[in-house]
Design a protein around this motif. Structure first.
Motif, short mmCIF file in Angstrom:
data_model
loop_
_atom_site.label_atom_id
_atom_site.label_comp_id
_atom_site.label_asym_id
_atom_site.label_seq_id
_atom_site.Cartn_x
_atom_site.Cartn_y
_atom_site.Cartn_z
N ILE A 115 0.80 -1.12 -0.02
CA ILE A 115 -0.05 0.03 -0.05
C ILE A 115 0.81 1.32 0.14
N THR A 116 2.05 1.15 0.63
CA THR A 116 2.81 2.15 0.69
C THR A 116 3.53 2.55 -0.85
N THR A 147 0.59 3.55 -3.41
CA THR A 147 0.30 4.78 -3.10
C THR A 147 1.43 5.99 -3.67
N SER A 181 -3.78 6.65 4.23
CA SER A 181 -3.83 5.38 5.07
C SER A 181 -2.44 4.64 4.93
N TRP A 182 -1.47 5.20 3.97
CA TRP A 182 -0.19 4.53 3.98
C TRP A 182 0.75 4.63 5.11
N SER A 192 -9.48 2.89 0.86
CA SER A 192 -8.25 3.06 0.09
C SER A 192 -7.53 1.62 -0.28
N SER A 193 -7.89 0.54 0.30
CA SER A 193 -7.44 -0.51 0.09
C SER A 193 -8.22 -1.58 -0.23
#
Length: 572
Positions: A143-144, A147, A201-202, A503-504
């Protein structure tokens, strides 16, 4: 000889050497307010020169020196925190690499060259987030990386839209037909790197990395890259009418969401990550209000006390069997006096206590926002968010320092020089850096004349929030704020206003179901039947049927001979 060389023992010394080389240049450029620009033309593409540009100005050199100071102390701290790791040399190499790559953003005012450092930061941060090689770290790393990949694409688009200007230099941008698209792309790139809504969120997810990595990433390397990019582009970005208003709205939403989420979190590192997110929103808020110098001022001071806060938290985590839960900690004053003192200093600087570094930057942002004509609703939300910082910081301190210990019995808490030396250095800077920068930097804010009520409002607001947090934590259940009693507010706070699932899982659920149905209905069904496996099965079945019909016996031989004779006669 090479096998005896330990990188983790020399990485901190390398950062100190680079800092010693950077400090004289920083003092010279800052005191004289000079800028040095060096440019080499490498080649030309259709009358557009491809240049290698270096810029040395007070903004870049001062922040670079701050990042080197933080990196040197964090790498020294990592020698104790990661001492049992088999691959500590690899870890130190990656940590030093991300520190060096970050310098490209400070000294390369060229979009093409900036992209290399921008993408390099995302790649190395992904490797460091997945360092522990477990499913949680992999999910956080994905996710990092994904994004931040959005920001890389936006930077690529801005490079393409800048081509019609005949250059890619940050310092010479002007109006074209596509300047609105350029501003939007650069702003989105900075928002993804600095984790502004809806890309927030990341940042807490990246806490799956080791604590020294978090101290680097969340103080002076990765998350501040977006703020620094906007500071570099600010004269060009403000040519649009919508930039400041949009940035202010997004930043205020981000800092409010982070403050409310930190009130209900019990993971120590996630609280500090949400605090970082809140302070990033404060920097963006200052830029949205037109106070770019104060945003830079707060970025430098925040990097120092946030690195100190992470080192203190890492010391506590290391002493509590690598547990990050606040409910396992407490009563550390007797066995860890240095950590306790530095921890209190870092929290005071974060809250903007008088005469700490955060006081000079954070309170000046609040005073300037009140002094100039701004939106009244936005000002009220900013004041509310500042009080939230004091609230969750006091709750954090009460749970870890002054509450009764809840850890396992016979746990020995100790401090050695590799832990206390980085703390004391960063604590000294957290106390003195704000006043030193305010007195020496030539880019000070213009004088303001405000009443005593407005001058003392921020301090009174902080103290009232401290009192409310202490009263609430004392008279109610430990570490259970009122927001936890309602399931909706509890889940909304823990999930960052539901940004984590939105977001995921939310974005991945539909494509995942479509691909899963495709796999079952086509790849594992019809394509298996009509493909190679189905053809092989049909051929195998047919050959077995023929073999079963052709049993050995005289009747079969007579039938085959008669059939062959009939066929031959028909042919003749």
């Amino acid at each position: 000889m090479l096998r005896q060389f330990k990188i983790h023992k020399q990485a901190s010394a390398l950062m100190w050497v680079m800092l010693a080389m950077m400090v004289p240049l920083t003092i010279y450029l800052t005191m004289l307010n000079k800028t040095i620009l060096i440019e080499w033309t490498l080649f030309t593409i259709s009358s557009t020169p491809m240049t290698f540009t270096l810029i040395a100005d007070p903004t870049g050199t001062l922040f670079s020196a701050t990042a080197l100071l933080i990196s040197a102390n964090v790498l020294q701290f990592s020698t104790i925190y990661m001492k049992d790791d088999k691959f500590i040399d690899r870890f130190s190499s990656l940590s030093a690499t991300i520190c060096i790559i970050n310098k490209s953003i400070n000294f390369l005012p060229h979009l093409m060259m900036l992209l290399l450092g921008w993408d390099g930061l995302g790649l190395v941060s992904f490797i460091l987030v997945i360092y522990y090689q477990n499913p949680k770290s992999l999910a956080a790393g994905m996710i990092t990386a994904l994004t931040n990949r959005i920001g890389d694409v936006m930077l690529l688009l801005s490079i393409a839209w800048t081509l019609n200007q005949g250059h890619w230099s940050i310092t010479h941008m002007w109006h074209t037909d596509l300047y609105n698209w350029q501003v939007a792309a650069i702003t989105l790139a900075a928002m993804t790197k600095s984790a502004q809504m809806p890309f927030s969120s990341w940042l807490p997810a990246a806490m799956a990395a080791p604590t020294p990595v978090s101290a680097l990433v969340h103080s002076s390397t990765l998350v501040t890259a977006g703020v620094f990019l906007l500071i570099r582009f600010y004269p060009f970005l403000t040519t649009t009418t919508w930039f400041n208003k949009t940035l202010l709205l997004i930043a205020v939403l981000t800092t409010t969401m982070a403050g409310l989420s930190a009130m209900t979190e019990c993971d120590m590192k996630k609280i500090i990550a949400l605090s970082t997110l809140s302070q990033l929103g404060m920097m963006m808020t200052a830029m949205g209000l037109g106070m770019v110098n104060l945003a830079y001022f707060h970025m430098v001071t925040h990097a120092l006390f946030k690195a100190l806060l992470f080192i203190c938290a890492g010391t506590l985590i290391n002493s509590h069997y690598h547990s990050q839960d606040l409910r396992w900690m407490g009563n550390i004053t007797a066995q860890m006096p240095t950590t306790t003192s530095c921890f209190i200093l870092a929290n005071m600087a974060l809250c903007g206590a008088p005469f700490m570094s955060g006081f000079y930057s954070k309170d000046m942002i609040i005073e300037s926002s009140v002094f100039y004509h701004n939106n009244y609703i936005m000002l009220l939300i900013i004041m509310f968010t500042v009080s939230l910082t004091s609230f969750y910081t006091t709750r954090f301190s009460l749970a870890t320092i002054w509450s009764p210990s809840s850890s396992a019995p016979f746990s020995h808490l100790e401090e050695n020089n590799s832990l206390t030396t980085p703390m004391l250095v960063l604590a000294l800077m957290s106390v003195t850096s704000g006043a030193a920068m305010l007195w020496t930097m030539p880019t000070n804010q213009e004088p303001m004349t405000i009443t005593l009520d407005y001058k003392t409002y921020a301090t009174i607001n902080n103290h009232s929030s401290h009192f409310n947090s202490m009263s609430f934590t004392t008279f109610y259940i430990k570490n259970t704020p009122l927001m936890m009693n309602n399931p909706l507010t509890h889940y909304a706070s823990c999930l960052m206003w539901f940004l984590v699932p939105l977001s995921s899982q939310f974005t991945m659920k539909t494509p995942m179901n479509i691909s899963h149905n495709y796999l079952k209905s086509l790849d594992q069904s019809w394509l298996e039947t009509f493909g190679g496996q189905g053809t092989a099965k049909m051929t195998y079945t047919a050959s077995n049927s023929v073999m079963n019909l052709s049993n050995i016996g005289p009747v079969n031989y007579l039938m085959m001979s008669a059939t062959l004779a009939v066929i031959m006669s028909a042919i003749m």
